[in-house]
Design an enzyme around this catalytic site. Structure first.
Site, PDB file in Angstrom:
ATOM      1  N   GLU A 411      24.037  71.126  69.288  1.00 36.24           N
ATOM      2  CA  GLU A 411      23.124  70.612  68.241  1.00 36.24           C
ATOM      3  C   GLU A 411      22.500  71.762  67.441  1.00 36.24           C
ATOM      4  O   GLU A 411      21.313  71.738  67.093  1.00 36.24           O
ATOM      5  CB  GLU A 411      22.060  69.713  68.888  1.00 36.24           C
ATOM      6  CG  GLU A 411      21.333  68.759  67.940  1.00 36.24           C
ATOM      7  CD  GLU A 411      22.257  67.979  67.022  1.00 36.24           C
ATOM      8  OE1 GLU A 411      23.198  67.350  67.539  1.00 36.24           O
ATOM      9  OE2 GLU A 411      22.032  68.008  65.797  1.00 36.24           O
TER      10      GLU A 411
HETATM   11  C1  LIG Z   1      29.167  70.393  76.613  1.00 36.63           C
HETATM   12  C2  LIG Z   1      29.268  70.418  75.134  1.00 36.63           C
HETATM   13  C3  LIG Z   1      29.037  69.258  74.404  1.00 36.63           C
HETATM   14  C4  LIG Z   1      29.153  69.258  73.015  1.00 36.63           C
HETATM   15  N1  LIG Z   1      29.042  68.075  72.319  1.00 36.63           N
HETATM   16  C5  LIG Z   1      29.385  68.054  70.994  1.00 36.63           C
HETATM   17  C6  LIG Z   1      29.502  66.808  70.288  1.00 36.63           C
HETATM   18  O1  LIG Z   1      29.259  65.731  70.833  1.00 36.63           O
HETATM   19  N2  LIG Z   1      29.902  66.848  68.990  1.00 36.63           N
HETATM   20  C7  LIG Z   1      30.187  68.010  68.338  1.00 36.63           C
HETATM   21  O2  LIG Z   1      30.545  67.974  67.178  1.00 36.63           O
HETATM   22  N3  LIG Z   1      30.084  69.208  68.985  1.00 36.63           N
HETATM   23  C8  LIG Z   1      29.697  69.250  70.288  1.00 36.63           C
HETATM   24  N4  LIG Z   1      29.622  70.444  70.956  1.00 36.63           N
HETATM   25  C9  LIG Z   1      29.882  71.686  70.226  1.00 36.63           C
HETATM   26  C10 LIG Z   1      28.631  72.494  69.989  1.00 36.63           C
HETATM   27  O3  LIG Z   1      27.812  71.859  69.059  1.00 36.63           O
HETATM   28  C11 LIG Z   1      29.056  73.905  69.582  1.00 36.63           C
HETATM   29  O4  LIG Z   1      29.568  74.540  70.743  1.00 36.63           O
HETATM   30  C12 LIG Z   1      27.932  74.692  68.968  1.00 36.63           C
HETATM   31  O5  LIG Z   1      27.632  74.187  67.695  1.00 36.63           O
HETATM   32  C13 LIG Z   1      28.226  76.174  68.836  1.00 36.63           C
HETATM   33  O6  LIG Z   1      29.457  76.396  68.233  1.00 36.63           O
HETATM   34  P1  LIG Z   1      30.508  77.387  68.925  1.00 36.63           P
HETATM   35  O7  LIG Z   1      30.650  76.973  70.333  1.00 36.63           O
HETATM   36  O8  LIG Z   1      31.698  77.456  68.081  1.00 36.63           O
HETATM   37  O9  LIG Z   1      29.765  78.785  68.942  1.00 36.63           O
HETATM   38  P2  LIG Z   1      29.774  79.857  67.745  1.00 36.63           P
HETATM   39  O10 LIG Z   1      29.432  79.183  66.469  1.00 36.63           O
HETATM   40  O11 LIG Z   1      31.016  80.639  67.819  1.00 36.63           O
HETATM   41  O12 LIG Z   1      28.529  80.757  68.167  1.00 36.63           O
HETATM   42  C14 LIG Z   1      28.636  81.836  69.101  1.00 36.63           C
HETATM   43  C15 LIG Z   1      27.355  82.676  68.986  1.00 36.63           C
HETATM   44  O13 LIG Z   1      27.248  83.218  67.663  1.00 36.63           O
HETATM   45  C16 LIG Z   1      25.992  82.876  67.106  1.00 36.63           C
HETATM   46  N5  LIG Z   1      26.132  82.657  65.657  1.00 36.63           N
HETATM   47  C17 LIG Z   1      27.060  81.933  65.012  1.00 36.63           C
HETATM   48  N6  LIG Z   1      26.790  81.926  63.695  1.00 36.63           N
HETATM   49  C18 LIG Z   1      25.663  82.642  63.518  1.00 36.63           C
HETATM   50  C19 LIG Z   1      24.856  82.984  62.400  1.00 36.63           C
HETATM   51  N7  LIG Z   1      25.134  82.546  61.173  1.00 36.63           N
HETATM   52  N8  LIG Z   1      23.761  83.743  62.599  1.00 36.63           N
HETATM   53  C20 LIG Z   1      23.429  84.151  63.834  1.00 36.63           C
HETATM   54  N9  LIG Z   1      24.137  83.854  64.928  1.00 36.63           N
HETATM   55  C21 LIG Z   1      25.230  83.096  64.773  1.00 36.63           C
HETATM   56  C22 LIG Z   1      25.568  81.600  67.810  1.00 36.63           C
HETATM   57  O14 LIG Z   1      24.165  81.417  67.756  1.00 36.63           O
HETATM   58  C23 LIG Z   1      26.082  81.849  69.221  1.00 36.63           C
HETATM   59  O15 LIG Z   1      25.144  82.607  69.929  1.00 36.63           O
HETATM   60  C24 LIG Z   1      29.457  70.466  72.340  1.00 36.63           C
HETATM   61  C25 LIG Z   1      29.648  71.642  73.071  1.00 36.63           C
HETATM   62  C26 LIG Z   1      29.601  71.620  74.440  1.00 36.63           C
HETATM   63  C27 LIG Z   1      29.893  72.887  75.193  1.00 36.63           C
END
Ligand SMILES: Cc1cc2nc3c(=O)[nH]c(=O)nc-3n(C[C@H](O)[C@H](O)[C@H](O)COP(=O)(O)OP(=O)(O)OC[C@H]3O[C@@H](n4cnc5c(N)ncnc54)[C@H](O)[C@@H]3O)c2cc1C
Length: 558
Positions: A411
């Site tokens: 989220e």
């Molecule tokens: C158990 C689980 C349930 C989930 N449920 C849903 C769901 O129901 N629907 C759905 O759509 N998604 C869902 N997700 C996905 C979740 O919302 C994403 O994992 C989350 O948005 C982060 O994206 P990412 O994993 O690609 O991390 P990344 O975006 O790759 O982030 C990795 C790190 O980089 C940092 N970062 C990235 N961009 C920036 C920036 N611009 N400035 C500073 N720091 C940054 C982040 O803060 C983080 O620390 C779920 C994930 C999990 C693990």
């Protein structure tokens, strides 16, 4: 196995403090929370550990997902009792109570089982989106079933290449001759994307229509039901579930859309606007996951500390339990005071949402990020209080640490919340929203007086100086401002919690009734103001340090 006792007196006190009476009859709200708390402790809480051990089962031949034993029955009871729709308008089958009530209920359900609570939470998010953005015809077809919980909802944003950067998503939607759309692509990490709790699942899916502009401006939102109106199966299927650190009983699914039939919500390319509508609700709900787990972890820690006898307690009789060691007390007071601060922040945010007050926009990233970071910290302390037994699976205490960890990630990661705070929220209404909060902190500090008032006044001043510095840095060198975003979120969140706990101390001082309860409310607030708040005030130099120290070492040498 750990048990859960809903802290109804604490919930009722917090509801009153944040102004529940402005939204309706407080007694009714407390009655609902009491009854639902009973349901959570009796029906849901006993499933928590079982769900953790059992997890969900995925069948690759049928693409079906089976939830843990007892899950289906508990969900059916939840729906039959009408709990899901308590806060929706009666026109769509809801109970018409404020969102504040659902927030209190979510605290209880998360404490009972976060993995269970996620399913209703996602459905509630879908209701908010459809209620505001869907056509009357779509609302008529979907809303009542979702409000009741007879159908569940999902949110499909994330793709392998699009996490925090939602604008990078590539799922495609092509128009069909009959006015519907065909969706093609893959979504990952979809919570309750497939399950056996209900037959129908309503997926809300972000995708791009042909010639959509790049980034978030070119995203559209679609309804993709698992079963189509004629009863046939839509071309969306689960192709795998994740094996993960916590919330084992909540299926985290990879969904494949293979020319799945979708209905567009609103106009093409307005999907992000639709998502933003439900974001305040959803982000607050995730913050409440931190509150709920913290409550459960605290109860486990206190119960164990009362029983466990280990080493002579200084200043107490031989045989006294570890709960009397000053260092154990320190951990329990840290947990307790943060829980009460988080609860007040969450409930105050809910009141602002209910009243349509722009304060909701300012408080939401705090309620999401701070409460989930602190939820993790409280769960960590619970394991620490329980010692070696806390690390052993069968006590159920380590589960809280694993379960709550994801709340800081999904989220919108907490880092993204901090960026939202400094990029969009500090200047809400020309900065007036924050200025009003700071001024109210000052009034509460004056009323409190003494060291508590002094500590609150100091942090209010740090909030103001930090905001001034960040605004200027954001305009001149945003990289400097972004480097201070997370410490500022923590500073401001602690200040807001301190302000609300200051009001708690005043209410406890003025109150009459259960003297021991009121004294504990005062002592908890006082601990937070005197011991927690100064640590957050001291974050100001980190807020204003700029990015130079963060950039001092090249990425290749980190
Ligand atoms: C158990 C689980 C349930 C989930 N449920 C849903 C769901 O129901 N629907 C759905 O759509 N998604 C869902 N997700 C996905 C979740 O919302 C994403 O994992 C989350 O948005 C982060 O994206 P990412 O994993 O690609 O991390 P990344 O975006 O790759 O982030 C990795 C790190 O980089 C940092 N970062 C990235 N961009 C920036 C920036 N611009 N400035 C500073 N720091 C940054 C982040 O803060 C983080 O620390 C779920 C994930 C999990 C693990």
């Amino acid at each position: 196995m750990t048990t859960y006792t809903p802290p109804i007196d604490d919930i009722a006190f917090a509801l009153e403090l944040v102004g529940a009476d402005r939204l309706g009859d407080v007694d009714t709200m407390v009655e609902v929370a009491t009854e639902f708390g009973r349901f959570c402790s009796q029906v849901i809480a006993p499933l928590n550990r079982l769900g953790d051990e059992h997890g969900v089962k995925y069948n690759p031949s049928t693409h079906a997902v089976t939830t843990a034993p007892g899950w289906r029955e508990a969900y059916a009871k939840y729906v039959d009792a009408g709990w899901n729709g308590v806060s929706y308008s009666p026109e769509i089958g809801g109970g018409g109570l404020p969102w504040l009530v659902t927030t209190a209920m979510q605290e209880e359900m998360n404490a009972a089982s976060m993995a269970f609570s996620l399913c209703p939470m996602l459905t509630q998010g879908a209701v908010h989106l459809l209620e505001t953005h869907a056509s009357p015809e779509q609302r008529a077809r979907y809303l009542e079933h979702l409000v009741s919980g007879e159908w569940t909802g999902t949110m499909n944003l994330t793709e392998p290449g699009a996490g925090s950067d939602v604008g990078a998503l590539t799922t495609k939607a092509e128009p069909a001759r009959d006015g519907t759309w065909r969706l093609r692509g893959q979504k990952i990490f979809i919570t309750y994307g497939e399950h056996d709790l209900t037959d129908q699942i309503v997926h809300l899916v972000l995708a791009r229509v042909p010639d959509a502009p790049p980034g978030t401006k070119g995203i559209s939102c679609f309804i993709v039901p698992k079963f189509l109106a004629d009863g046939s199966r839509n071309a969306v299927r689960c192709i795998g579930v994740e094996h993960k650190m916590g919330i084992h009983a909540s299926p985290t699914c990879t969904l494949e859309f293979d020319d799945a039939v979708g209905e567009l919500i609103g106009d093409p390319n307005t999907g992000m606007r639709a998502m933003f509508t439900m974001m305040n609700y959803a982000r607050l709900s995730v913050g409440v996951e931190g509150v709920g787990i913290a409550v459960r972890a605290y109860q486990d820690a206190v119960a164990y500390a009362r029983e466990r006898v280990q080493t002579r307690v200084v200043g107490r009789e031989p045989g006294t339990a570890i709960i009397e060691h000053p260092d154990v007390r320190r951990m329990l007071m840290q947990m307790r005071s943060h829980i009460e601060g988080m609860r007040l922040l969450a409930y105050r945010t809910a009141v602002a949402i209910d009243e349509g007050d722009p304060l909701a926009d300012l408080l939401t990233p705090l309620a999401k990020a701070w409460s989930t970071d602190i939820g993790s910290a409280v769960a960590y302390l619970a394991t620490q209080v329980v010692g070696g037994m806390g690390y052993i699976r069968e006590t159920g205490v380590e589960q809280h640490e694993r379960d709550v960890r994801i709340a800081a990630i999904y989220e919108g990661t907490n880092g993204i919340q901090a960026i939202d705070l400094i990029g969009r929220k500090l200047d809400l209404d020309g900065g007036k929203t924050l200025a009003t909060v700071v001024s109210e902190m000052g009034s509460t500090a004056n009323e409190l007086g003494g060291t508590e008032g002094a500590r609150l006044a100091e942090i209010a001043s740090a909030v103001e100086s930090g905001a001034d510095w960040l605004r200027e840095a954001y305009a001149t060198d945003p990289r400097d401002a972004l480097g201070g975003a997370t410490p500022y979120l923590r500073l401001l969140s602690t200040a807001v919690a301190g302000w609300l706990l200051g009001q708690q101390a005043l209410k406890a001082r003025a109150g009459s009734g259960d003297d021991a309860f009121l004294a504990a409310k005062h002592a908890t607030a006082s601990f937070f103001l005197n011991q927690v708040v100064p640590q957050a005030t001291a974050l100001l130099p980190s807020v204003t340090a700029g990015a130079a120290s963060l950039d001092a070492i090249p990425a290749t040498s980190l």
